[in-house]
Write a protein that holds these residues in place. Structure first.
Motif, PDB file in Angstrom:
ATOM      1  N   VAL A  75       1.027  -1.602   0.076  1.00  0.00           N
ATOM      2  CA  VAL A  75       0.089   0.583   0.232  1.00  0.00           C
ATOM      3  C   VAL A  75       0.619   1.361   0.085  1.00  0.00           C
ATOM      4  CG1 VAL A  75      -1.581   1.284   0.927  1.00  0.00           C
ATOM      5  CG2 VAL A  75      -2.368  -1.026   1.040  1.00  0.00           C
ATOM      6  N   LEU A  76       2.175   1.325   0.860  1.00  0.00           N
ATOM      7  CA  LEU A  76       2.624   2.711   0.469  1.00  0.00           C
ATOM      8  C   LEU A  76       3.474   2.378  -0.481  1.00  0.00           C
ATOM      9  CD1 LEU A  76       4.439   1.426   4.364  1.00  0.00           C
ATOM     10  CD2 LEU A  76       2.680   3.705   3.082  1.00  0.00           C
ATOM     11  N   ALA A  77       4.364   1.377  -0.665  1.00  0.00           N
ATOM     12  CA  ALA A  77       4.581   1.178  -2.717  1.00  0.00           C
ATOM     13  C   ALA A  77       3.895   2.198  -3.628  1.00  0.00           C
ATOM     14  CB  ALA A  77       5.401   0.413  -2.409  1.00  0.00           C
ATOM     15  N   VAL A  78       2.966   1.405  -4.031  1.00  0.00           N
ATOM     16  CA  VAL A  78       1.474   2.517  -4.317  1.00  0.00           C
ATOM     17  C   VAL A  78       0.766   3.495  -4.339  1.00  0.00           C
ATOM     18  CG1 VAL A  78      -0.591   2.490  -5.349  1.00  0.00           C
ATOM     19  CG2 VAL A  78       0.330  -0.389  -4.789  1.00  0.00           C
ATOM     20  N   MET A  79       1.137   4.516  -2.835  1.00  0.00           N
ATOM     21  CA  MET A  79       0.788   5.692  -3.104  1.00  0.00           C
ATOM     22  C   MET A  79       2.074   6.507  -3.778  1.00  0.00           C
ATOM     23  SD  MET A  79      -0.602   5.396   1.107  1.00  0.00           S
ATOM     24  CE  MET A  79      -0.657   6.930   1.164  1.00  0.00           C
ATOM     25  N   GLN A  80       3.020   5.932  -3.457  1.00  0.00           N
ATOM     26  CA  GLN A  80       4.543   6.379  -3.863  1.00  0.00           C
ATOM     27  C   GLN A  80       4.808   6.195  -5.239  1.00  0.00           C
ATOM     28  OE1 GLN A  80       6.603   8.450  -2.681  1.00  0.00           O
ATOM     29  NE2 GLN A  80       8.262   8.569  -4.612  1.00  0.00           N
ATOM     30  N   ALA A  81       4.232   5.021  -5.521  1.00  0.00           N
ATOM     31  CA  ALA A  81       4.122   5.212  -7.099  1.00  0.00           C
ATOM     32  C   ALA A  81       3.147   6.450  -8.200  1.00  0.00           C
ATOM     33  CB  ALA A  81       4.211   3.306  -7.510  1.00  0.00           C
ATOM     34  N   ILE A  82       1.908   5.977  -6.978  1.00  0.00           N
ATOM     35  CA  ILE A  82       1.025   7.633  -7.334  1.00  0.00           C
ATOM     36  C   ILE A  82       1.083   9.008  -7.699  1.00  0.00           C
ATOM     37  CG2 ILE A  82      -0.928   8.568  -7.525  1.00  0.00           C
ATOM     38  CD1 ILE A  82      -2.255   5.806  -6.467  1.00  0.00           C
ATOM     39  N   VAL A  83       2.178   8.768  -6.107  1.00  0.00           N
ATOM     40  CA  VAL A  83       2.581  10.580  -6.495  1.00  0.00           C
ATOM     41  C   VAL A  83       3.940  11.105  -6.501  1.00  0.00           C
ATOM     42  CG1 VAL A  83       0.991  10.609  -4.386  1.00  0.00           C
ATOM     43  CG2 VAL A  83       3.485  10.222  -4.527  1.00  0.00           C
ATOM     44  N   ALA A  84       5.095   9.874  -7.474  1.00  0.00           N
ATOM     45  CA  ALA A  84       6.272  10.145  -7.574  1.00  0.00           C
ATOM     46  C   ALA A  84       6.545  10.884  -9.079  1.00  0.00           C
ATOM     47  CB  ALA A  84       6.738   8.350  -8.090  1.00  0.00           C
ATOM     48  N   ARG A  85       6.994  11.612  -8.492  1.00  0.00           N
ATOM     49  CA  ARG A  85       8.214  12.528  -9.702  1.00  0.00           C
ATOM     50  C   ARG A  85       9.508  12.460  -9.595  1.00  0.00           C
ATOM     51  NH1 ARG A  85       3.618  12.724  -9.697  1.00  0.00           N
ATOM     52  NH2 ARG A  85       1.761  13.724  -9.601  1.00  0.00           N
ATOM     53  N   LYS A  86      10.089  13.030 -10.755  1.00  0.00           N
ATOM     54  CA  LYS A  86      11.765  13.507 -11.118  1.00  0.00           C
ATOM     55  C   LYS A  86      11.658  14.030  -9.474  1.00  0.00           C
ATOM     56  CE  LYS A  86      15.038  13.656 -14.313  1.00  0.00           C
ATOM     57  NZ  LYS A  86      14.884  14.274 -16.405  1.00  0.00           N
ATOM     58  N   THR A  87      13.516  13.562  -9.529  1.00  0.00           N
ATOM     59  CA  THR A  87      13.476  14.592  -7.808  1.00  0.00           C
ATOM     60  C   THR A  87      14.859  15.245  -9.206  1.00  0.00           C
ATOM     61  OG1 THR A  87      14.853  12.961  -7.830  1.00  0.00           O
ATOM     62  CG2 THR A  87      12.952  13.230  -6.703  1.00  0.00           C
ATOM     63  N   TYR A  88      14.696  16.315  -8.442  1.00  0.00           N
ATOM     64  CA  TYR A  88      16.277  17.669  -9.218  1.00  0.00           C
ATOM     65  C   TYR A  88      17.097  17.519  -8.020  1.00  0.00           C
ATOM     66  CZ  TYR A  88      13.366  18.037 -13.211  1.00  0.00           C
ATOM     67  OH  TYR A  88      12.109  17.471 -14.185  1.00  0.00           O
TER      68      TYR A  88
END
Length: 266
Positions: free
Chosen positions: A127-140
């Protein structure tokens, strides 16, 4: 040798249990603690084993993932073999006319039990991983914290304006906390992705973290499925041992009989 008889595999019958019985739920809670331990191991191992460079990062990380996968596969084999053995015992009891308790019957082997236990134990992490997969953005790249010796320079007019930008540190959000947790759980995979693909590789890996989290559970489930075949090998090995012992006893008996036979006089 060609003249030796081929030993047939010994497939003993056993009772089939339930994949969601009381024993499966008890095993699930223990497995959940095991998944937490794997997450800690991935974080600690991923932090300490990285030697830098492509090979120095990829080889240790892949080795760590394989060690965990093989260990979970082995644990699944132990669980599956134990359940098959228990099912064989209950089957013999049932053939003898004894009453088999429902809870004991549920404990016997079921092909889906390993996956049920492992995947349910992995659910909070997924569940935590799915939440992160949804909000994941490219980091700079972000500016780091200035060392303490620059504090005096910030009080001087000629440097204050230039250094003021470094003091504007954004506050941590729940996305930052979530990203840190998920990356820690999958640190070996994230390290490989960062080494091979940079920021784009990390973004792809973050979107695949639900699959990464499932690796230990899937290995456990596939290991559990081998329970009947392992039990067959054990039973076959026992049969081979018994037959060898019998042959040895027959040879020894014939040798003793031959030594006791009186010599014929001509």
């Amino acid at each position: 040798m060609a003249n030796q008889k081929e030993v047939q595999a010994v497939n003993k019958p056993f009772l089939r249990g339930s994949f969601h019985g009381k024993d499966a739920w008890k095993k699930m809670w223990k497995k959940m603690l095991g998944m937490l331990g794997i997450s800690v191991l991935f974080f600690a191992g991923g932090t300490m084993l990285g030697l830098g460079g492509i090979l120095g990062t990829i080889i240790p990380m892949v080795a760590l993932i394989l060690v965990v996968a093989i260990h979970q596969y082995g644990r699944g084999q132990e669980h599956g073999t134990s359940d098959v053995t228990f099912g064989e015992i209950l089957y013999s009891h049932e053939q003898e006319g004894k009453v088999v308790d429902l809870a004991d019957r549920e404990r016997c082997f079921h092909p889906a039990k390993g996956f049920f236990v492992a995947l349910l134990a992995s659910l909070p992490f997924v569940v935590l991983a799915v939440m992160q997969a949804i909000v994941a953005r490219k980091t700079y790249y972000t500016l780091g914290v200035l060392p303490s010796w620059t504090e005096e320079m910030r009080l001087q007019d000629e440097f204050a304006g230039a250094l003021q930008y470094y003091a504007q540190q954004p506050s941590a959000t729940w996305q930052d906390v979530l990203r840190a947790l998920v990356r820690g759980m999958c640190l070996p995979m994230m390290s490989i992705a960062r080494t091979l693909g940079g920021a784009d590789g990390v973004l792809l890996a973050e979107r695949l973290t639900p699959l990464f989290v499932l690796i230990p559970g899937l290995c456990y489930g596939f290991g559990y499925l081998t329970g009947p075949s392992i039990r067959t090998k054990i039973n076959t090995g026992i049969k081979i041992g018994v037959e060898k012992k019998k042959r040895k006893q027959r040879k020894e008996r014939r040798r003793r009989q031959a030594s006791k036979t009186p010599e014929r006089l001509i």
